[in-house]
Write a protein that holds these residues in place. Structure first.
Motif, short mmCIF file in Angstrom:
data_model
loop_
_atom_site.label_atom_id
_atom_site.label_comp_id
_atom_site.label_asym_id
_atom_site.label_seq_id
_atom_site.Cartn_x
_atom_site.Cartn_y
_atom_site.Cartn_z
N ALA A 31 43.40 38.53 39.94
CA ALA A 31 43.53 39.81 39.78
C ALA A 31 42.32 40.22 38.97
CB ALA A 31 45.01 40.05 39.27
N LEU A 32 42.17 39.39 37.90
CA LEU A 32 40.96 39.65 37.13
C LEU A 32 39.63 39.62 37.93
CD1 LEU A 32 41.62 37.68 33.77
CD2 LEU A 32 41.78 40.03 34.08
N GLU A 33 39.50 38.72 38.74
CA GLU A 33 38.38 38.81 39.68
C GLU A 33 38.06 40.05 40.60
OE1 GLU A 33 35.83 36.26 39.50
OE2 GLU A 33 36.76 34.73 38.53
N VAL A 34 39.15 40.43 41.21
CA VAL A 34 39.05 41.68 41.85
C VAL A 34 38.99 42.61 41.24
CG1 VAL A 34 40.64 43.19 43.46
CG2 VAL A 34 40.77 40.72 43.71
N LYS A 35 39.54 42.87 39.86
CA LYS A 35 39.11 44.15 39.15
C LYS A 35 37.79 44.19 38.89
CE LYS A 35 40.41 46.00 34.40
NZ LYS A 35 41.12 45.93 33.19
N SER A 36 37.15 42.99 38.54
CA SER A 36 35.58 42.85 38.31
C SER A 36 34.98 43.40 39.39
CB SER A 36 35.03 41.33 37.74
OG SER A 36 33.66 41.55 37.39
N ASP A 37 35.02 42.92 40.60
CA ASP A 37 34.48 43.23 41.87
C ASP A 37 34.57 44.61 42.47
OD1 ASP A 37 33.27 40.56 42.40
OD2 ASP A 37 34.70 39.81 43.64
N LEU A 38 35.65 45.27 41.96
CA LEU A 38 35.90 46.45 42.16
C LEU A 38 34.75 47.59 41.33
CD1 LEU A 38 39.68 47.11 42.24
CD2 LEU A 38 38.30 47.81 43.93
N ILE A 40 32.04 46.16 40.37
CA ILE A 40 30.70 45.97 40.87
C ILE A 40 30.38 46.46 41.94
CG2 ILE A 40 29.27 43.96 41.85
CD1 ILE A 40 30.66 41.92 40.07
N MET A 41 31.43 46.93 42.81
CA MET A 41 31.33 47.45 44.08
C MET A 41 31.14 49.23 43.90
SD MET A 41 34.04 45.45 46.19
CE MET A 41 34.00 46.31 47.82
N GLY A 42 31.45 49.73 42.53
CA GLY A 42 31.26 50.87 42.16
C GLY A 42 32.40 51.80 42.36
N TYR A 43 33.66 51.08 42.68
CA TYR A 43 34.98 51.82 42.61
C TYR A 43 35.78 51.79 41.50
CZ TYR A 43 34.20 50.70 47.65
OH TYR A 43 33.84 50.49 49.21
N ILE A 44 34.88 52.44 40.53
CA ILE A 44 35.35 52.74 39.12
C ILE A 44 36.61 53.63 38.99
CG2 ILE A 44 34.72 53.84 36.92
CD1 ILE A 44 32.08 53.26 37.57
N ASP A 45 37.14 54.47 40.03
CA ASP A 45 38.29 55.34 40.04
C ASP A 45 39.29 54.47 40.71
OD1 ASP A 45 36.82 55.21 42.51
OD2 ASP A 45 37.89 57.06 43.16
N VAL A 46 39.41 53.50 41.18
CA VAL A 46 40.40 52.77 41.97
C VAL A 46 41.39 51.74 40.95
CG1 VAL A 46 41.00 50.86 43.74
CG2 VAL A 46 39.18 52.62 44.11
N THR A 47 42.48 51.92 40.90
CA THR A 47 43.05 51.27 40.06
C THR A 47 43.32 49.70 40.45
OG1 THR A 47 44.56 53.10 39.33
CG2 THR A 47 45.53 51.08 38.90
N PRO A 48 43.01 48.65 39.63
CA PRO A 48 42.83 47.42 40.06
C PRO A 48 44.39 46.82 40.24
CG PRO A 48 42.22 47.56 37.88
CD PRO A 48 42.50 48.84 38.26
N PRO A 49 44.69 46.01 41.09
CA PRO A 49 45.82 45.44 41.27
C PRO A 49 46.19 44.52 40.34
CG PRO A 49 44.51 44.25 42.91
CD PRO A 49 43.63 45.19 42.12
N HIS A 50 47.81 44.39 39.94
CA HIS A 50 48.10 43.47 39.13
C HIS A 50 48.46 42.21 39.77
CE1 HIS A 50 51.37 41.78 36.13
NE2 HIS A 50 50.29 42.39 35.47
N ARG A 51 48.73 41.05 39.23
CA ARG A 51 49.07 39.82 39.83
C ARG A 51 50.23 39.97 40.52
NH1 ARG A 51 52.78 37.08 37.60
NH2 ARG A 51 52.31 35.06 38.52
N THR A 52 51.28 40.72 40.05
CA THR A 52 52.54 40.89 41.07
C THR A 52 52.43 41.44 42.11
OG1 THR A 52 52.96 42.78 39.74
CG2 THR A 52 54.11 40.49 38.83
N ARG A 53 51.63 42.55 42.09
CA ARG A 53 51.12 43.22 43.37
C ARG A 53 50.44 42.37 44.49
NH1 ARG A 53 53.56 46.28 45.81
NH2 ARG A 53 53.87 47.47 43.91
N ILE A 54 49.70 41.42 43.96
CA ILE A 54 48.82 40.42 44.98
C ILE A 54 49.94 39.59 45.58
CG2 ILE A 54 47.09 38.75 45.10
CD1 ILE A 54 45.42 40.31 42.98
N GLY A 55 50.81 39.18 44.49
CA GLY A 55 51.69 38.31 45.04
C GLY A 55 52.74 38.97 46.11
#
Length: 460
Positions: A31-38, A40-55
């Motif tokens: 979840a932390l890695e995906v948040k960082s990549d979001l 990096i990709m410029g998707y600042i307005d996207v709410t990153p997923p929580h670990r439970t959501r990925i689960g």
């Protein structure tokens, strides 16, 4: 007649499960890695997923509503699994309409990955035998040893795919980002720094380079992670601050340039102070001083960090002793210093102002803050430090509040908030001041008015 709506049957997403397992990361780490990549990709307005959501995506077959999240997950797992060819959402079972049919047992990358033929140690040994095996026997006899074999060793030690000008450009990039840091908003800086950090990662892991170049790349990677940690601090992203500080420390060890780790602890200490964790701030500053080059910029900054950490802990005697050490440095520092990694005399004075506020010494806080503000306002263009000026103004406002001058406190706070660079530390200090004013002057109409202004400003 109405029929009850059928609930979708949940089924595991085997492809996603397989790639997550292959990455070797927990759901929380992913979840932390995906948040960082979001970011990096410029998707600042996207709410990153929580670990439970990925689960849920992996265990129940659920899909992200925003396709950009699926793209980020694919990029993250491509990176974590070390693939040369990028995974797609379809490869992860996260885009059924475009599914390619590849699961985790059918990787997208034709390049060898862990456990495949390309990583076969037997094949590596065979290759080494083809290169040098014929020269082994003669080398056992000094008289028959081949000079060409020795030259081959030298040649292979310096083989590289890197452009020498590329390393020089990385040095310039780090310097440019640090020097111009205060002149750009953090959200504008993030994609620039993140893009460069990922570029270094690519050079480290996808291009052949010499051992000397590897150390250089690690140093640049570490400094870029320090810059990203500062940006994350300014954006109020605490988890990213810690992650990039950890990375900078690791890159510091790999490069052999421990000063990089010292700069990482400078960020970590500052963030802990503003996060109301003064003991963590003291630990970080002490750890940084242990590896910082003696009397270098990082060591001087960290000595001042130690002093204000003691002040935040309310340890007046320890603060005084640490402040003496910081002021010994101050006497030989330039008044002005430009950039994220500069150190100057005014910074130590501004740290004093904050420290005296925390220790309850309002007159000394006012004097130090007024001195710092006077210098900051007089700085020429290249040396402007809007964030540090705003913090000094808010420290002065706190001193005015403690001295029974609420109107002066509010006037100074308004000046600080007009700077246009409302980073997380300035916002937090302004909220602390608002709480202090409301506690000390609950019946003062100007205090209530300021509180409403602040609420509207910070909500914008």
């Amino acid at each position: 007649m109405t029929h009850p709506r059928r609930r979708r049957k949940k089924s595991p997403n085997a492809a996603l499960q397989g790639w997550i397992k292959r990455s070797g990361r927990s759901l929380g780490e992913l979840a932390l890695e995906v948040k960082s990549d979001l970011l990096i990709m410029g998707y600042i307005d996207v709410t990153p997923p929580h670990r439970t959501r990925i689960g849920h995506w992996a265990s129940d077959g659920e899909m992200p509503r925003d396709p950009r999240i699926s793209e980020a997950v694919a990029q993250t797992l491509t990176r974590l699994c070390g693939l040369a060819q990028a995974l797609t959402p379809a490869d992860l079972g996260m885009n059924p309409s475009a599914a390619s049919g590849r699961g985790s047992d059918h990787p997208a990358s034709p390049v060898a990955t862990p456990g495949e033929a390309g990583d076969d140690p037997t094949k590596r040994r065979t290759a080494l035998a083809l290169i040098g095996g014929t020269a082994l026997a003669p080398l056992m006899t000094p008289g028959a040893a081949s000079a060409d074999t020795a030259r081959a060793y030298t040649h292979h030690a310096t083989l590289t795919q890197l452009d020498p000008t590329g390393l020089a450009e990385l040095e310039n990039t780090v310097d440019r980002l640090g020097t111009t840091y205060s002149s750009k908003p953090p959200r504008e800086l993030w994609p620039m720094a993140a893009r460069q950090r990922h570029h270094v990662f690519t050079l480290q892991h996808e291009h052949r380079h010499s051992l000397r170049e590897a150390r250089e790349l690690a140093r640049h990677a570490g400094m870029l992670s320090v810059i990203l940690a500062w940006i994350a601090h300014d954006l109020g992203q605490g988890d990213l601050v810690q992650a990039y500080c950890d990375d900078a420390w690791t890159q510091s060890e790999q490069s052999g340039v421990l000063e990089v780790g010292a700069w990482a602890e400078d960020v970590r200490s500052t963030h802990a102070l503003y996060d109301n964790r003064p003991l963590d701030a003291l630990v970080a500053a002490t750890r940084g001083m242990a590896v910082a080059p003696r009397n270098g910029n990082a060591a001087i900054r960290l000595s001042a960090q130690v002093a204000r950490a003691y002040a935040r802990l309310g340890k007046a005697d320890d603060f005084e002793q640490a402040a003496v050490r910081a002021h010994n440095h101050q006497q030989r520092l330039p008044l002005h210093g430009a950039g994220l990694f500069a150190v100057d005399a005014v910074r130590i004075t501004s740290y004093d102002a904050s420290s005296y506020v925390w220790l309850g010494h309002a007159p000394r806080a006012r004097a130090a803050a007024e001195e710092a503000i006077g210098h900051y306002r007089a700085f020429p263009g290249p040396f402007q430090a809007p964030t540090r000026l705003a913090i000094a103004q808010l420290d002065l406002a706190q001193a005015h509040s403690a001295l029974g001058e609420p109107d002066a406190a509010i006037a100074m706070a308004r000046e600080a908030l007009a700077s246009g660079r409302l980073v997380d530390s300035v916002r937090g200090r302004a909220q602390q001041l608002d709480r202090t004013l409301q506690r000390r002057y609950p019946q003062h109409s100007a205090v209530a008015e300021f509180g409403e202004e602040l609420h509207v400003l910070l909500a914008a």
